[in-house]
Design a protein around this motif. Structure first.
Motif, PDB file in Angstrom:
ATOM      1  N   THR A   1       0.853  -1.195   0.000  1.00 23.25           N
ATOM      2  CA  THR A   1       0.000   0.000   0.000  1.00 23.25           C
ATOM      3  C   THR A   1       0.888   1.244   0.000  1.00 23.25           C
ATOM      4  O   THR A   1       1.839   1.327   0.777  1.00 23.25           O
ATOM      5  CB  THR A   1      -0.903   0.024   1.242  1.00 23.25           C
ATOM      6  N   PRO A   2       0.609   2.225  -0.872  1.00 23.78           N
ATOM      7  CA  PRO A   2       1.463   3.424  -0.914  1.00 23.78           C
ATOM      8  C   PRO A   2       1.367   4.268   0.353  1.00 23.78           C
ATOM      9  O   PRO A   2       0.268   4.548   0.834  1.00 23.78           O
ATOM     10  CB  PRO A   2       0.949   4.193  -2.128  1.00 23.78           C
ATOM     11  N   ILE A   3       2.542   4.630   0.883  1.00 24.03           N
ATOM     12  CA  ILE A   3       2.616   5.610   1.976  1.00 24.03           C
ATOM     13  C   ILE A   3       2.786   6.944   1.268  1.00 24.03           C
ATOM     14  O   ILE A   3       3.825   7.208   0.661  1.00 24.03           O
ATOM     15  CB  ILE A   3       3.815   5.337   2.904  1.00 24.03           C
ATOM     16  N   ALA A   4       1.779   7.803   1.325  1.00 23.01           N
ATOM     17  CA  ALA A   4       1.739   8.921   0.376  1.00 23.01           C
ATOM     18  C   ALA A   4       1.418  10.282   0.983  1.00 23.01           C
ATOM     19  O   ALA A   4       1.312  11.266   0.260  1.00 23.01           O
ATOM     20  CB  ALA A   4       0.729   8.601  -0.730  1.00 23.01           C
ATOM     21  N   GLY A   5       1.273  10.366   2.303  1.00 21.78           N
ATOM     22  CA  GLY A   5       1.016  11.654   2.941  1.00 21.78           C
ATOM     23  C   GLY A   5       1.810  11.768   4.217  1.00 21.78           C
ATOM     24  O   GLY A   5       1.978  10.782   4.937  1.00 21.78           O
ATOM     25  N   ASP A   6       2.355  12.939   4.491  1.00 20.87           N
ATOM     26  CA  ASP A   6       3.132  13.164   5.709  1.00 20.87           C
ATOM     27  C   ASP A   6       3.033  14.635   6.076  1.00 20.87           C
ATOM     28  O   ASP A   6       3.450  15.508   5.310  1.00 20.87           O
ATOM     29  CB  ASP A   6       4.593  12.753   5.488  1.00 20.87           C
ATOM     30  N   LEU A   7       2.477  14.908   7.244  1.00 23.81           N
ATOM     31  CA  LEU A   7       2.337  16.278   7.745  1.00 23.81           C
ATOM     32  C   LEU A   7       2.505  16.263   9.254  1.00 23.81           C
ATOM     33  O   LEU A   7       1.982  15.373   9.933  1.00 23.81           O
ATOM     34  CB  LEU A   7       0.949  16.840   7.428  1.00 23.81           C
ATOM     35  N   GLY A   8       3.236  17.250   9.792  1.00 23.11           N
ATOM     36  CA  GLY A   8       3.237  17.439  11.230  1.00 23.11           C
ATOM     37  C   GLY A   8       1.813  17.648  11.724  1.00 23.11           C
ATOM     38  O   GLY A   8       0.950  18.140  10.984  1.00 23.11           O
ATOM     39  N   ASP A   9       1.540  17.263  12.974  1.00 23.36           N
ATOM     40  CA  ASP A   9       0.149  17.214  13.419  1.00 23.36           C
ATOM     41  C   ASP A   9      -0.607  18.528  13.265  1.00 23.36           C
ATOM     42  O   ASP A   9      -1.766  18.543  12.824  1.00 23.36           O
ATOM     43  CB  ASP A   9       0.048  16.694  14.855  1.00 23.36           C
ATOM     44  N   GLN A  10       0.027  19.647  13.571  1.00 20.95           N
ATOM     45  CA  GLN A  10      -0.710  20.916  13.494  1.00 20.95           C
ATOM     46  C   GLN A  10      -0.935  21.378  12.057  1.00 20.95           C
ATOM     47  O   GLN A  10      -1.966  21.957  11.723  1.00 20.95           O
ATOM     48  CB  GLN A  10       0.004  21.985  14.310  1.00 20.95           C
ATOM     49  N   GLN A  11       0.034  21.096  11.192  1.00 23.69           N
ATOM     50  CA  GLN A  11      -0.180  21.399   9.780  1.00 23.69           C
ATOM     51  C   GLN A  11      -1.259  20.486   9.190  1.00 23.69           C
ATOM     52  O   GLN A  11      -2.066  20.910   8.365  1.00 23.69           O
ATOM     53  CB  GLN A  11       1.136  21.252   9.007  1.00 23.69           C
ATOM     54  N   ALA A  12      -1.275  19.232   9.635  1.00 22.22           N
ATOM     55  CA  ALA A  12      -2.306  18.299   9.170  1.00 22.22           C
ATOM     56  C   ALA A  12      -3.695  18.790   9.570  1.00 22.22           C
ATOM     57  O   ALA A  12      -4.650  18.715   8.783  1.00 22.22           O
ATOM     58  CB  ALA A  12      -2.052  16.907   9.743  1.00 22.22           C
ATOM     59  N   ALA A  13      -3.814  19.302  10.790  1.00 21.22           N
ATOM     60  CA  ALA A  13      -5.107  19.832  11.233  1.00 21.22           C
ATOM     61  C   ALA A  13      -5.516  21.052  10.418  1.00 21.22           C
ATOM     62  O   ALA A  13      -6.693  21.224  10.087  1.00 21.22           O
ATOM     63  CB  ALA A  13      -5.041  20.174  12.718  1.00 21.22           C
ATOM     64  N   THR A  14      -4.547  21.890  10.083  1.00 22.94           N
ATOM     65  CA  THR A  14      -4.832  23.063   9.246  1.00 22.94           C
ATOM     66  C   THR A  14      -5.327  22.617   7.871  1.00 22.94           C
ATOM     67  O   THR A  14      -6.274  23.193   7.312  1.00 22.94           O
ATOM     68  CB  THR A  14      -3.566  23.933   9.097  1.00 22.94           C
ATOM     69  N   PHE A  15      -4.705  21.584   7.332  1.00 20.33           N
ATOM     70  CA  PHE A  15      -5.109  21.018   6.039  1.00 20.33           C
ATOM     71  C   PHE A  15      -6.511  20.411   6.143  1.00 20.33           C
ATOM     72  O   PHE A  15      -7.378  20.650   5.289  1.00 20.33           O
ATOM     73  CB  PHE A  15      -4.089  19.944   5.639  1.00 20.33           C
ATOM     74  N   GLY A  16      -6.739  19.639   7.197  1.00 20.70           N
ATOM     75  CA  GLY A  16      -8.044  19.014   7.396  1.00 20.70           C
ATOM     76  C   GLY A  16      -9.159  20.011   7.646  1.00 20.70           C
ATOM     77  O   GLY A  16     -10.330  19.740   7.376  1.00 20.70           O
ATOM     78  N   GLN A  17      -8.799  21.194   8.180  1.00 22.65           N
ATOM     79  CA  GLN A  17      -9.781  22.252   8.423  1.00 22.65           C
ATOM     80  C   GLN A  17     -10.015  23.110   7.180  1.00 22.65           C
ATOM     81  O   GLN A  17     -10.747  24.095   7.232  1.00 22.65           O
ATOM     82  CB  GLN A  17      -9.298  23.162   9.566  1.00 22.65           C
TER      83      GLN A  17
END
Length: 509
Positions: free
Chosen positions: A243-259
């Motif tokens: 399975t491709p490992i295809a996303g990597d974000l520090g937790d707070q940047q990930a939350a900003t992206f998800g928001q």
């Protein structure tokens, strides 16, 4: 790469400060299943916080199995895996044995203050600020790596021989997930790399000069990638084989992206162990003059990087855990709101939780926690209320700095994280910041952001517009506090803050 036609989900691994989670998201960004396991918080001395990297990796594998089992799915139904993680937390391991040379030194850890002071002797605490976007502190990975190399027997020699690798938990998980000693991929993304104080914010490359000053061999550092591309594939002995490992974000940047904070000026605040507010500032780094960190927000594949201003608060949710575990005035963290509601206000009590010094916007490693304003009138309810209000006040301090740097007043603050379940806190947050506070339907935005990055990389989602379309509001809190009362409360809070300064000296550690 065409998306797997059988795929119905993207798997997010959220390797956090207190637990590791695996969450399966469907195409609408809804949660299908969650696996979660806490790991031990190791505190050998005052100010020291460690995790066992092997326990973390074991738990990550276990929670993947939990999520798959609960959803009744297998790897063929998973389009990609995204990783998000506690940032700055520093792991150094031997690439030949796969064994860490020391426990993970957690972002909250303050043991490297002497190293900070030493580095600051030449050029002050802002010595590298224009390059890396941060003031020297114990927070970044830089001084944590230095501490390991200078204090762990044999580490310096092994590093100079090219045998040691460094990574934050994202790098550690990806390396193990893609094979470990048998060909594991040693990578990180721009968001995590921007929290080491070793990456040039403009070129997105490691700075050889800073590494040389710090005595860190370049061979230890992972390859810097974007936040959304295929880094490698699950190894043959993993549940996510191929399975491709295809996303990597520090937790707070990930939350900003998800928001879905994709426009400059949009901001979010995540309420977890600590509290972290990020404001998207667009495609050019904006250096803070008010104690904030300039950081990468995200980078999708070959697209231009997007930057953010961040205010990091060390202690928010962990203060409620302290009330539970050390003080014993609540049995579970969820009890704090009910206890706080037994009183009408804080009774004049202000609680500054400078357990690890103060982070943004003060950056005072010499500060320690204080409860001020107490009289015999006060009770456990007042302390509980003051503890909750401390989160909102600290956020107000960061918001003021952010508005000063950006030159705009924030119209709305998007929020996520566990403490958003506390209605009393969220209303007080709106009141003390004089801005509307908005909670999305899917509050697990950290994991969701990592899932979106991975899904975009493999075509499961077309791009950021899908993220915007999936985002939906669940609840909104509007300010109701009178301006005079808000000003009074903030004035007293800042008076309380001033009482915590200069506590640590030669005799007090």
């Amino acid at each position: 790469m065409p998306v797997n036609p059988e795929a119905k989900y993207v798997l997010a691994i959220d390797q956090g400060t207190t637990s590791s989670r695996a969450i399966l998201f469907d195409h609408h960004g809804q949660i299908a299943a969650v696996g979660q396991m806490e790991h031990e918080q190791i505190m050998p001395h005052a100010g020291w916080v460690e995790h066992d990297p092997m326990e973390i990796w074991t738990n990550v594998r276990e929670v993947i199995g939990q999520a798959f089992s609960k959803a009744g799915v297998n790897r063929h139904e998973v389009a990609a895996v995204g990783i998000t993680n506690q940032r700055e937390t520093t792991i150094v391991w031997n690439k030949k044995t796969g064994q860490p040379v020391y426990n993970a030194i957690v972002w909250q850890d303050t043991r490297s203050q002497d190293i900070v002071d030493r580095l600051a002797e030449d050029g002050g605490v802002d010595r590298f600020h224009e390059i890396v976007g941060e003031t020297l502190s114990t927070y970044a990975s830089l001084t944590k790596i230095m501490w390991i190399l200078e204090n762990v027997p044999g580490a310096r020699e092994a590093a100079e021989a090219g045998d040691l690798l460094f990574g934050n938990p994202d790098t550690w998980v990806i390396w193990n997930m893609t094979g470990g000693v048998n060909g594991g991929v040693h990578v990180t993304d721009v968001t995590n790399a921007s929290r080491t104080m070793l990456m040039d914010l403009r070129t997105l490359t490691w700075r050889e000069d800073i590494c040389e000053i710090a005595g860190i061999p370049m061979s230890m550092l992972p390859q810097i990638k974007s936040s959304a591309e295929i880094y490698g594939y699950g190894a043959k002995n993993e549940l996510i084989i191929d399975t491709p490992i295809a996303g990597d974000l520090g937790d707070q940047q990930a939350a900003t992206f998800g928001q879905a904070c994709f426009e400059p000026g949009m901001a979010k605040n995540t309420y977890g162990t600590g509290c972290f507010m990020l404001m998207n500032t667009g495609e050019e780094p904006q250096m803070s003059k008010n104690g904030l960190i300039t950081t990468l927000c995200y980078k999708i594949g070959d697209q231009k990087p997007v930057y953010a201003l961040e205010g990091s608060i060390a202690v928010t949710g962990s203060l409620i855990q302290w009330l539970r575990d050390q003080l014993g005035i609540i049995k579970s963290s969820s009890d704090v709101e009910a206890l706080a509601k037994t009183v009408d206000d804080n009774g004049g009590v202000y609680f500054v939780p400078a357990f690890s010094g103060l982070f943004a916007p003060y950056w005072r490693g010499d500060a320690r926690g204080a409860i001020v304003g107490m009289t015999r009138y006060n009770n456990a309810g007042h302390i509980a209320r003051a503890a909750l209000e401390a989160t909102a006040f600290q956020t107000r301090d960061v918001l003021d700095a952010m508005e000063a740097d950006a030159g705009v007043k924030l119209e709305q603050l998007r929020v996520d994280g566990g403490m958003t379940a506390d209605n009393l806190l969220m209303q007080f947050q709106a009141d003390v910041c004089d801005t509307e506070v908005v909670l999305p339907v899917v509050a697990e935005t950290t994991a969701l952001g990592a899932a979106y990055a991975a899904g975009i990389a493999v075509g499961f989602w077309k791009g950021t517009q899908d993220v915007v379309d999936n985002w939906a509001e669940a609840k909104r809190w509007k300010p109701t506090m009178e301006a005079d009362e808000r000003d009074r409360q903030v004035r007293l809070w800042r008076k309380a803050i001033s009482k915590t300064f200069d506590w640590v000296d030669a005799d007090v550690k």
